[in-house]
Design a protein around this motif. Structure first.
Motif, PDB file in Angstrom:
ATOM      1  N   LEU A   1      -1.184  -2.005  -5.336  1.00  0.00           N
ATOM      2  CA  LEU A   1      -2.437  -1.898  -4.606  1.00  0.00           C
ATOM      3  C   LEU A   1      -3.301  -3.141  -4.809  1.00  0.00           C
ATOM      4  N   LEU A   2      -3.317  -3.666  -6.031  1.00  0.00           N
ATOM      5  CA  LEU A   2      -4.083  -4.889  -6.291  1.00  0.00           C
ATOM      6  C   LEU A   2      -3.429  -6.094  -5.615  1.00  0.00           C
ATOM      7  N   LEU A   3      -2.099  -6.114  -5.573  1.00  0.00           N
ATOM      8  CA  LEU A   3      -1.409  -7.187  -4.845  1.00  0.00           C
ATOM      9  C   LEU A   3      -1.768  -7.135  -3.364  1.00  0.00           C
ATOM     10  N   ALA A   4      -1.850  -5.920  -2.822  1.00  0.00           N
ATOM     11  CA  ALA A   4      -2.254  -5.773  -1.421  1.00  0.00           C
ATOM     12  C   ALA A   4      -3.678  -6.282  -1.215  1.00  0.00           C
ATOM     13  N   THR A   5      -4.557  -5.993  -2.172  1.00  0.00           N
ATOM     14  CA  THR A   5      -5.934  -6.492  -2.088  1.00  0.00           C
ATOM     15  C   THR A   5      -5.948  -8.008  -2.025  1.00  0.00           C
ATOM     16  N   GLY A   6      -5.171  -8.632  -2.918  1.00  0.00           N
ATOM     17  CA  GLY A   6      -5.111 -10.093  -2.938  1.00  0.00           C
ATOM     18  C   GLY A   6      -4.606 -10.665  -1.621  1.00  0.00           C
ATOM     19  N   LEU A   7      -3.579 -10.053  -1.044  1.00  0.00           N
ATOM     20  CA  LEU A   7      -3.046 -10.535   0.232  1.00  0.00           C
ATOM     21  C   LEU A   7      -4.079 -10.423   1.346  1.00  0.00           C
TER      22      LEU A   7
ATOM     23  N   LEU B   1       0.842  -1.204   0.000  1.00  0.00           N
ATOM     24  CA  LEU B   1       0.000   0.000   0.000  1.00  0.00           C
ATOM     25  C   LEU B   1       0.875   1.250   0.000  1.00  0.00           C
ATOM     26  N   GLY B   2       1.986   1.190   0.740  1.00  0.00           N
ATOM     27  CA  GLY B   2       2.916   2.316   0.743  1.00  0.00           C
ATOM     28  C   GLY B   2       3.559   2.540  -0.611  1.00  0.00           C
ATOM     29  N   CYS B   3       3.951   1.460  -1.292  1.00  0.00           N
ATOM     30  CA  CYS B   3       4.540   1.597  -2.636  1.00  0.00           C
ATOM     31  C   CYS B   3       3.538   2.214  -3.608  1.00  0.00           C
TER      32      CYS B   3
END
Length: 289
Positions: A220-226, A179-181
């Motif tokens: 952000l989408l990777l964070a959603t998946g996690l 999310l920070g990235c």
């Protein structure tokens, strides 16, 4: 004949200086991050006193970071012709902003450590990373690292202050770092041309606006998946809805980029909002078992 006034040498009055300090602290991100971490503390089970300490520590840390950023960037803001920057416009002096940044940083230390040595140390490491960004890393290829560290330490800061000092789940920490990235990419995107003109060549500036617009939704989408698949147990309807919503926002932003340059940025904010809601919904689940 008129000459431009050097940054921070304006005739600041008391009320003008206070207003300038409010504007120079980056009030939007400061309030947003403070509210997010405080809400996460509430959701994770911190008591009222613990939540108040979290809010105070994060607020002072964010204030110090924002003021440091504007003081460091005053000269570049003048060179790039950025209006609305209180230090560059002379509404408040560089000396005053540096003094405010130092005072906020000093207050942040005991307020962070009040949540416990481990929690406080973790939070102060994130604040130190943000200062390193302002002072040096902003113009390097590692400009993403302070954002990853600064956001990634927030879940452990909250959970280590709970009774027993539990560590957060790995997926919560990694999601916060991603999310920070994403926040770094989205925040820098509008300023890339001006940054390049003043010699700031961080990671997004080296990629260029077109690549950054396409890349913003990815972390952000990777964070959603996690946040959906990381916790144990089956994925519920809410998780699938969050995935679908985040994906739809990202695709819409990319498709609308040709008509509106700000569309990817707006889409990134929407995906980030989904991630924040997911993180808050996990509440006590973010502690590692």
């Amino acid at each position: 004949m008129t000459t431009s006034r050097p940054p921070g040498l304006g005739r600041e009055s008391g009320p003008q200086a206070v207003l300038g300090l409010v504007r120079a602290c980056h009030p939007g991100p400061t309030v947003a991050v403070t509210a997010l971490v405080t809400a996460l503390a509430v959701a994770s089970g911190r008591d009222a006193a613990g939540c108040a300490l979290v809010a105070a520590a994060v607020l002072t840390g964010q204030l110090s970071i924002g003021w440091c950023n504007d003081a460091v960037d005053a000269g570049r803001d003048v060179a790039a012709g950025r209006t609305g920057k209180p230090v560059a416009d002379g509404a408040v002096s560089v000396r005053t902003v540096w003094a405010a940044a130092a005072a906020a940083l000093v207050l942040c230390v005991p307020l962070s450590l009040a949540s416990g040595l481990a929690a406080g140390t973790v939070h102060l490491a994130g604040v130190a990373a943000a200062w390193a960004y302002d002072l040096w890393l902003k113009a390097t290829v590692l400009s993403w690292l302070p954002y990853a560290v600064g956001f990634g330490v927030l879940p452990p800061f909250v959970t280590l202050g709970l009774p027993g000092g539990p560590w957060p789940a790995w997926w919560a920490v990694l999601a916060a770092a991603l999310l920070g990235c994403g926040a770094h990419l989205a925040n820098v995107l509008p300023d890339i041309p001006a940054d390049l003109a003043t010699g700031v060549r961080g990671w997004p500036q080296r990629l260029g606006p077109a690549r950054v617009r396409a890349l913003v939704p990815v972390p952000l989408l990777l964070a959603t998946g996690l946040l959906v698949f990381g916790p144990p147990g089956p994925v519920g309807a809410g998780g699938w809805a969050a995935l679908a919503g985040a994906g739809a926002f990202a695709v819409a932003g990319l498709l609308a980029a040709g008509r509106s340059p700000r569309a990817p940025f707006v889409a990134a904010v929407a995906v980030a909002a989904v991630d924040v809601l997911l993180l808050l919904a996990r509440g006590t689940e973010i502690t590692a078992l």
